[in-house]
Design an enzyme around this catalytic site. Structure first.
Site, PDB file in Angstrom:
ATOM      1  CE  LYS A 106      -0.674  -1.885   3.646  1.00  0.00           C
ATOM      2  NZ  LYS A 106      -0.011  -2.941   4.466  1.00  0.00           N
ATOM      3  CD  GLU A 130      -9.281  -6.162  -4.092  1.00  0.00           C
ATOM      4  OE1 GLU A 130      -9.660  -5.708  -2.999  1.00  0.00           O
ATOM      5  OE2 GLU A 130      -9.721  -5.770  -5.183  1.00  0.00           O
ATOM      6  N   GLY A 188       0.874 -10.691  17.590  1.00  0.00           N
ATOM      7  CA  GLY A 188       1.252 -10.545  16.196  1.00  0.00           C
ATOM      8  C   GLY A 188       0.425  -9.531  15.428  1.00  0.00           C
ATOM      9  CD  GLU A 191       5.145  -5.780  11.780  1.00  0.00           C
ATOM     10  OE1 GLU A 191       6.189  -6.325  12.210  1.00  0.00           O
ATOM     11  OE2 GLU A 191       4.391  -6.312  10.942  1.00  0.00           O
ATOM     12  CG  ASP A 202      -1.583   0.157   7.455  1.00  0.00           C
ATOM     13  OD1 ASP A 202      -0.888  -0.508   6.672  1.00  0.00           O
ATOM     14  OD2 ASP A 202      -2.772  -0.105   7.706  1.00  0.00           O
ATOM     15  CE  LYS A 206      -4.030  -1.189   5.076  1.00  0.00           C
ATOM     16  NZ  LYS A 206      -4.409  -1.918   6.297  1.00  0.00           N
ATOM     17  N   GLY A 303      -3.679 -10.882   7.529  1.00  0.00           N
ATOM     18  CA  GLY A 303      -3.565 -12.320   7.772  1.00  0.00           C
ATOM     19  C   GLY A 303      -3.174 -13.064   6.513  1.00  0.00           C
TER      20      GLY A 303
END
Length: 429
Positions: A106, A130, A188, A191, A202, A206, A303
């Site tokens: 992204k 995608e 998880g 980070e 982030d 997007k 995921g």
């Protein structure tokens, strides 16, 4: 009909890369076109690192650019990440050779999307992404394909599962941000350096991509107004709920006569609203079109399985020969991105003002707000044990940002006020 085998090179063997290798090994004939997709070569930072998939039979490249340029690779998948460096160089190398590129990156698309689109189209090479937004939930396809018969006027939603998990757990458990962040890292979801997630960057990448797809303009990440969740306090989560809201990190893009406003803010969402109901690590998005009205999609935003599925869907599009511009129009016809001046934006806001417990405090604040042409929609005064003062909480009516910031600056100077008022936006959804 002759079946073609596409030789796929994958750069980046982390969670998503491993998931993709496993999927294609089990189902190479998954695409409806009848062709096969077989991973034949890979690249990553370390060849010896333990992995959940066997790569011993695959050609290894230390350099992703060399992998992208290999004559033995028909389709290049970039899962390295990062807006520059090896990821960008490898994608450029593949496109210059006319090779199809599928990426989940992204940052790369948000920051260099227009120039990469021009390169892809000049070399008649598909560039698909995608998996860059909302993982396995098809937000990109929805805007690039399903909405072409409509005029999109706005998109808004929850685009970062890490932040959504943290805010959901803070509300549910009564723990503070730092404590829940540590849990997210242990699970998880976050980070070791969580800045990209909790800083809102982030989600900013997007929503910049979605804005470009929605409005037919070039992506312009540096025009996004971005605020993360690091300063969200448990006190505000509790008080917002008392007012009938839940705090979410909301990313939005809206088009008006003045241009495009792209924003990421921790925002108040009414408790009954679908975005408020999206808990845990889920992503959710509203798309509003002039003809279709409002569409709501929700699903996993990260995921191995969901994101690898989105990468595989793009590979299938390449194999079927689907042709369309990288964004909503050919690169040379993309509209210039005109950013709306943040000071001119209008919206409702939440203010928490910590005051001394003395007569006249509320009157002084109300008078100051009136002087700045800021009117009050709802109001709450609720003593909170250990808060260091009495919190006065209010939600304003829709107000120009410049008026609101002027009011905050003046209120901060009042004798009864202990600290700078806390400002959160109320989501326009």
């Amino acid at each position: 009909m002759t079946q073609k085998t596409w030789r796929v090179g994958v750069a980046g063997l982390g969670t998503v890369g491993g998931g993709l290798l496993q999927f294609l090994a089990e189902q190479p004939d998954f695409a409806p076109a009848g062709d096969r997709a077989v991973v034949t070569a890979v690249s990553a930072r370390s060849k010896s690192r333990p992995r959940t998939v066997d790569i011993s039979g695959l050609a290894w490249f230390d350099d992703p650019v060399a992998l992208a340029s290999s004559p033995d690779v028909d389709l290049f998948v970039e899962l390295v990440g990062g807006s520059d460096g090896p990821a960008k160089a490898a994608v450029e190398a593949a496109l210059k050779l006319g090779k199809p590129v599928v990426t989940a990156n992204k940052a790369l698309i948000a920051e260099h999307g227009a120039e990469l689109a021009a390169l892809a189209e000049a070399n008649d090479a598909p560039l698909l992404f995608e998996a860059a937004v909302m993982g396995g939930t098809p937000a990109v396809k929805m805007l690039r394909e399903a909405m072409v018969g409509d005029e999109v006027v706005g998109v808004a939603g929850i685009l970062n599962g890490t932040c959504n998990f943290i805010l959901s757990e803070m509300e549910k458990t009564g723990r503070d941000f730092a404590d829940v962040l540590r849990e997210a890292q242990g699970l998880g979801y976050a980070e070791a350096d969580p800045t990209m997630d909790v800083g809102g960057f982030d989600a900013g990448h997007k929503i910049s991509i979605l804005a470009a797809l929605a409005f037919g303009c070039a992506p312009k990440f540096d025009a996004a107004e971005i605020e993360g969740i690091s300063d969200v306090e448990l006190l505000d989560i509790k008080l917002a709920k008392d007012l009938g809201y839940r705090i979410k990190l909301v990313a939005s893009a809206a088009k008006s006569d003045d241009g495009v406003a792209v924003k990421v803010h921790p925002s108040l969402v009414p408790l009954e609203h679908p975005l408020a109901q999206a808990g845990g690590a889920l992503n959710a998005l509203f798309i509003e079109g002039k003809r279709i009205g409002r569409i709501f999609i929700q699903g996993p935003g990260a995921g191995a399985g969901p994101t690898a599925a989105a990468v595989a869907a793009d590979i299938a599009d390449v194999m079927t020969g689907a042709k369309r511009p990288v964004f909503q129009a050919p690169a040379g016809q993309l509209k210039p991105f005109v950013a709306v001046d943040p000071a001119r934006s209008v919206g409702k806001a939440y203010l928490r003002i910590m005051v001394r417990d003395e007569p006249g405090a509320i009157a002084a604040i109300s008078e100051t707000l009136a002087e700045c042409a800021v009117s009050i929609d709802s109001f709450l005064q609720k003593p909170v044990e250990g808060a260091g003062g009495v919190p006065i909480v209010l939600v304003t009516h829709a107000t120009p940002e410049s008026n609101l910031l002027d009011a905050i600056s003046r209120i901060e100077k009042l004798h009864a006020v202990l600290e700078r008022p806390r400002l959160l936006r109320v989501a326009r959804i």
